[in-house]
Write a protein that holds these residues in place. Structure first.
Motif, PDB file in Angstrom:
ATOM      1  N   GLY A  53     -22.690 -18.440  27.441  1.00  0.00           N
ATOM      2  CA  GLY A  53     -22.034 -19.516  28.133  1.00  0.00           C
ATOM      3  C   GLY A  53     -22.614 -19.739  29.502  1.00  0.00           C
ATOM      4  O   GLY A  53     -23.623 -19.144  29.862  1.00  0.00           O
ATOM      5  N   SER A  68     -14.332 -35.679  18.880  1.00  0.00           N
ATOM      6  CA  SER A  68     -13.845 -34.401  19.398  1.00  0.00           C
ATOM      7  C   SER A  68     -12.377 -34.229  19.085  1.00  0.00           C
ATOM      8  O   SER A  68     -11.650 -35.181  18.824  1.00  0.00           O
ATOM      9  CB  SER A  68     -14.045 -34.313  20.917  1.00  0.00           C
ATOM     10  OG  SER A  68     -13.232 -35.256  21.576  1.00  0.00           O
ATOM     11  N   ARG A 124     -19.550 -26.850  16.667  1.00  0.00           N
ATOM     12  CA  ARG A 124     -19.849 -26.498  18.046  1.00  0.00           C
ATOM     13  C   ARG A 124     -18.605 -26.832  18.860  1.00  0.00           C
ATOM     14  O   ARG A 124     -18.047 -27.920  18.717  1.00  0.00           O
ATOM     15  CB  ARG A 124     -21.047 -27.277  18.593  1.00  0.00           C
ATOM     16  CG  ARG A 124     -21.471 -26.793  19.982  1.00  0.00           C
ATOM     17  CD  ARG A 124     -22.709 -27.508  20.494  1.00  0.00           C
ATOM     18  NE  ARG A 124     -22.430 -28.892  20.857  1.00  0.00           N
ATOM     19  CZ  ARG A 124     -22.958 -29.938  20.253  1.00  0.00           C
ATOM     20  NH1 ARG A 124     -23.788 -29.764  19.234  1.00  0.00           N
ATOM     21  NH2 ARG A 124     -22.680 -31.173  20.639  1.00  0.00           N
ATOM     22  N   THR A 142     -16.189 -25.928  22.701  1.00  0.00           N
ATOM     23  CA  THR A 142     -16.200 -25.441  24.078  1.00  0.00           C
ATOM     24  C   THR A 142     -14.821 -24.928  24.435  1.00  0.00           C
ATOM     25  O   THR A 142     -13.826 -25.645  24.269  1.00  0.00           O
ATOM     26  CB  THR A 142     -16.601 -26.553  25.061  1.00  0.00           C
ATOM     27  OG1 THR A 142     -17.905 -27.020  24.740  1.00  0.00           O
ATOM     28  CG2 THR A 142     -16.599 -26.035  26.494  1.00  0.00           C
ATOM     29  N   SER A 144     -12.488 -23.561  27.581  1.00  0.00           N
ATOM     30  CA  SER A 144     -12.503 -23.772  29.030  1.00  0.00           C
ATOM     31  C   SER A 144     -11.259 -23.195  29.680  1.00  0.00           C
ATOM     32  O   SER A 144     -10.185 -23.143  29.077  1.00  0.00           O
ATOM     33  CB  SER A 144     -12.575 -25.267  29.357  1.00  0.00           C
ATOM     34  OG  SER A 144     -13.667 -25.888  28.726  1.00  0.00           O
ATOM     35  N   THR A 165     -19.636 -22.851  25.703  1.00  0.00           N
ATOM     36  CA  THR A 165     -19.880 -23.584  24.463  1.00  0.00           C
ATOM     37  C   THR A 165     -20.455 -22.637  23.424  1.00  0.00           C
ATOM     38  O   THR A 165     -21.345 -21.849  23.713  1.00  0.00           O
ATOM     39  CB  THR A 165     -20.852 -24.752  24.705  1.00  0.00           C
ATOM     40  OG1 THR A 165     -20.258 -25.661  25.649  1.00  0.00           O
ATOM     41  CG2 THR A 165     -21.138 -25.501  23.412  1.00  0.00           C
ATOM     42  N   SER A 208     -21.257 -22.061  18.918  1.00  0.00           N
ATOM     43  CA  SER A 208     -21.432 -22.675  17.604  1.00  0.00           C
ATOM     44  C   SER A 208     -21.197 -21.603  16.548  1.00  0.00           C
ATOM     45  O   SER A 208     -21.716 -20.480  16.667  1.00  0.00           O
ATOM     46  CB  SER A 208     -22.843 -23.253  17.454  1.00  0.00           C
ATOM     47  OG  SER A 208     -23.019 -23.838  16.177  1.00  0.00           O
ATOM     48  N   SER A 245      -9.584 -25.723  24.317  1.00  0.00           N
ATOM     49  CA  SER A 245     -10.713 -25.631  23.394  1.00  0.00           C
ATOM     50  C   SER A 245     -10.959 -27.009  22.795  1.00  0.00           C
ATOM     51  O   SER A 245     -10.054 -27.620  22.235  1.00  0.00           O
ATOM     52  CB  SER A 245     -10.440 -24.624  22.281  1.00  0.00           C
ATOM     53  OG  SER A 245     -11.566 -24.541  21.424  1.00  0.00           O
ATOM     54  N   ASN A 258     -16.427 -30.442  19.517  1.00  0.00           N
ATOM     55  CA  ASN A 258     -17.147 -31.685  19.766  1.00  0.00           C
ATOM     56  C   ASN A 258     -18.238 -31.973  18.749  1.00  0.00           C
ATOM     57  O   ASN A 258     -19.036 -32.856  18.951  1.00  0.00           O
ATOM     58  CB  ASN A 258     -17.727 -31.687  21.179  1.00  0.00           C
ATOM     59  CG  ASN A 258     -18.396 -30.381  21.527  1.00  0.00           C
ATOM     60  OD1 ASN A 258     -18.874 -29.678  20.648  1.00  0.00           O
ATOM     61  ND2 ASN A 258     -18.411 -30.037  22.793  1.00  0.00           N
TER      62      ASN A 258
END
Length: 327
Positions: A30, A67, A100, A102, A104, A116, A118, A147, A150
């Motif tokens: 990350g 997303s 994939r 992310t 946060s 991020t 995958s 989360s 995307n």
């Protein structure tokens, strides 16, 4: 490809221990976001989960979405450090899916850290994915764990309406849209309960107030503004306050009569990891009388005075005992 079933994405608190445990072996990469400085004693890390229970309503957006975002909200009394996020979801499709996403940590309008990743989720299974390379410092008050997925296949996406449990809010959105109030085109359905967990070491006491040092023409504010450096000079005929100019976060210089004529350079260095002190170095380029005062703005009684007599060439100061101000 055969018949495809819809993908259900629901982030929720309190998923089964078995699912969270199987995710802990996965290490992700990350990027870090600059964080606020907090000085306080941390407690032991604990695992917490956002939980919503069963969602009995769904919304099916038309076509492929870009997303899906699930966010949980919480508060912490004294601030702390978040070191891990575990994300779980349910793939209702008959096929495995590569995503994939992310994860946060967000406080106010600031993303403190985002990672991020995958990974592949197997068909018709609940899967969890843990990220343990976070180092996100949160201030006292509300923060958010989020989360966002995307990248996914163009299957139909089912999302639950916002709901609460035990005073915590759980929110699902598809892109920038929120599900409307009402039934979906296929009627109410029971969502698979999947969730989001985070690991936090909360501070045992409130962090101290921010440093009060404000730099001006006569003051250096060094080491994240914690230490104020001021100086006076005296010659055979005059005296006054030295002019201060910041060079870096821990270093600045002083001049007396002319901005192009540097008289002394001062550095306050964080050596808490070496001898639990802040070191003070001063290099002088003068034989004038100088008094330099270094003050810890968080502990105003912690002050050091360094002087050079008039008519004596300034002797370099390397005070490795410095200020007992750690942490």
């Amino acid at each position: 490809m055969g018949k495809r079933m819809a993908l259900s994405f629901v982030l929720m608190l309190g998923v089964a221990e078995r699912l969270f445990a199987q995710a802990e072996d996965e290490a992700m990469t990350g990027f870090a976001i600059p964080q606020p400085v907090i000085i306080a004693t941390e407690g032991a890390p604990v695992e917490r989960s956002f939980y919503t229970g069963t969602l009995n309503w769904y919304w099916q957006p038309g076509g492929a979405s870009t997303s899906i975002t699930g966010s949980g909200y919480s508060t912490t009394t004294n601030g702390g450090r978040i070191s891990g996020i575990t994300v779980c979801l349910y793939n209702e499709s008959l096929f495995s899916r590569q995503f994939r996403a992310t994860a946060s940590v967000i406080q106010g309008s600031t993303t403190i850290q985002a990672i991020t990743f995958s990974t592949s989720f197997q068909p018709q299974q609940a899967s969890c994915h843990s990220l343990f390379n976070l180092d996100a410092t949160v201030l006292p008050g509300e923060f958010r764990i989020s989360s966002s997925f995307n990248l996914f296949d163009a299957d139909n996406i089912f999302a639950g309406i916002p709901t609460t449990s035990s005073g915590q809010t759980f929110d699902i959105s598809v892109g920038s849209q929120r599900p409307p109030v009402g039934s979906g085109p296929q009627g109410p359905v029971t969502m698979k309960g999947i969730g989001l967990r985070y690991r936090i070491a909360e501070n045992d006491a409130p962090p101290p107030p921010p440093p009060s040092c404000v730099p001006d023409s006569h003051s250096l504010c060094l080491n994240n503004g914690r230490f104020r450096v001021e100086a006076t000079y005296h010659t055979a005929s005059t005296s006054g306050a030295a002019q201060a100019v910041t060079l870096t976060d821990d270093t600045g210089y002083l001049w007396f009569f002319d901005a192009d004529n540097v008289e002394a350079v001062v550095k306050v260095l964080n050596a808490c990891g070496l001898n639990s002190r802040y070191w003070v170095f001063v290099a002088g380029l003068t034989d004038q009388g100088v008094d330099i005062v270094v003050t810890d703005t968080l502990q105003p009684d912690n002050v050091k005075l360094y002087s050079n007599p008039l008519g004596q060439t300034f002797v370099t100061i390397t005070d490795t005992e410095g200020l007992d101000s750690c942490p």
